[in-house]
Scaffold this motif. Sequence first.
Motif, PDB file in Angstrom:
ATOM      1  N   PHE A  52       0.832  -1.206   0.000  1.00 37.74           N
ATOM      2  CA  PHE A  52       0.000   0.000   0.000  1.00 37.74           C
ATOM      3  C   PHE A  52       0.867   1.257   0.000  1.00 37.74           C
ATOM      4  O   PHE A  52       0.607   2.207  -0.730  1.00 37.74           O
ATOM      5  CB  PHE A  52      -0.933   0.018   1.214  1.00 37.74           C
ATOM      6  CG  PHE A  52      -1.580   1.360   1.428  1.00 37.74           C
ATOM      7  CD1 PHE A  52      -2.645   1.756   0.637  1.00 37.74           C
ATOM      8  CD2 PHE A  52      -1.090   2.242   2.378  1.00 37.74           C
ATOM      9  CE1 PHE A  52      -3.225   3.012   0.799  1.00 37.74           C
ATOM     10  CE2 PHE A  52      -1.662   3.492   2.553  1.00 37.74           C
ATOM     11  CZ  PHE A  52      -2.731   3.873   1.757  1.00 37.74           C
ATOM     12  N   LEU A  72      -4.784   1.552  -6.007  1.00 36.00           N
ATOM     13  CA  LEU A  72      -4.871   2.245  -4.719  1.00 36.00           C
ATOM     14  C   LEU A  72      -6.315   2.238  -4.218  1.00 36.00           C
ATOM     15  O   LEU A  72      -6.572   2.042  -3.022  1.00 36.00           O
ATOM     16  CB  LEU A  72      -4.366   3.684  -4.858  1.00 36.00           C
ATOM     17  CG  LEU A  72      -4.260   4.485  -3.554  1.00 36.00           C
ATOM     18  CD1 LEU A  72      -3.306   3.809  -2.574  1.00 36.00           C
ATOM     19  CD2 LEU A  72      -3.789   5.907  -3.843  1.00 36.00           C
ATOM     20  N   CYS A  75      -7.086  -1.032  -2.622  1.00 36.74           N
ATOM     21  CA  CYS A  75      -6.549  -1.129  -1.255  1.00 36.74           C
ATOM     22  C   CYS A  75      -7.516  -0.512  -0.248  1.00 36.74           C
ATOM     23  O   CYS A  75      -7.812  -1.097   0.799  1.00 36.74           O
ATOM     24  CB  CYS A  75      -5.194  -0.428  -1.164  1.00 36.74           C
ATOM     25  SG  CYS A  75      -3.841  -1.299  -1.984  1.00 36.74           S
TER      26      CYS A  75
END
Length: 411
Positions: A52, A72, A75
């Motif tokens: 991450f 992203l 995540c």
Amino acid sequence: MGIRVVDSGFADEAAAVVPSPSNPMNIALLKTGVLCVLLAVTGFVSAAEGDFRVLFARNQEKDRTAEDQFKLAECYANGDGVAKNLTKAKLWYANAGANGYVPAWKRLGALTVKKVQLKPTVQAKQVSPEVAQAKGLELVRFLRQSYGRGGRLDGTHAKVDMKEVVRLVQEGAYMNAVTPQKELYESALGIALEQNDLKMCDFLLAHGADPNGNWRNYMKNIRMYFPHGTEAERKAVRDSAPRGAVVDMGVSDKKRIAMASKKLKFLVDRGADPMMRCTTGRTMLHWFAISGSPEAISALIKCGVPVDQPNDPDEVSTGKKEDRDEARRTALYAAIEYRNVGATQELIRNKANVNYVDAQGVTPLDYAYEVQKSTLDPKIFFPAREDQVRRITAVIELLQKAGAKRGKKSP
């Protein structure tokens, strides 16, 4: 042309950066990646958290890709290596989708809770992405030509040949196509919303238009309907206008407020996220506080926006130091900065924390005194300085009356 970061519709063109070992940004990214790997190996962070951090660092660079933005978002959506945050997930899915990563729109739609469910009435062909984009732009330009420019404040709109709209949808038009910069980043839904054609908006939404895809333009044309300033300030403008001057465009404040509030609720009920942020990390509440409309602030808070939601430094992607320096400030700071008495009053009425402390240790009252000092500084040019001084003085009085205190770092 680089990857755009729209962050809830606030378009920002980033120049492409050619990756090279000597590029400082790439060196910084490499260092971040190496550090995360070392931390993961030594057990200080999990592998997921390390991944991450690399992704997050990657998305701060100008040569990021739409796929980077999508990863992203994943995540944040799944809680991989970071606390699950659906608001941030939506923001990055919107970024990726706006930059051409089609799967992002499907993921964004799946996360969006809609109070109004719409069913498509037209069957669209399966076409290539290039054809879909071309047809989508054709639809945008057709709607702009049909409606003309500028929304009508009386709530009416020009008629549009629906047969042509249906034809383009049948031919696979991409509902979220956005025109280039020279055409003001317009979308089909944004134009229909500007023109108060809510039936057309529903049709477009039912066939794939995303209520978060071009959020800035949607909110901009809603914001223009809300009158600015307090009722007393608006009355003073009308009273001081020369005889025969049109200061309210023939529409009462009450009618304009009702129209704008209706459009805002319309979008939110259909899945628009009122807490989306722009590239400076600000929410729409910040921007409504800047524009100075108490009624706009009230309408947005009724849609579920927390009055003390701060701007988020993690979402600042402008690269400007001042945007990061102003991190974690609430809408109240924005109202103070622009000396908006009505906005300050409305935020306080809605229980804004007048003793909030930002990342720099500055309270709203501290900030108000800073603004007052700069307003009084003869070295700084201010148009209508006397009025600006009057307004910031009134803001300070409102804060003090509400119990605002100076912070520990105040002189």
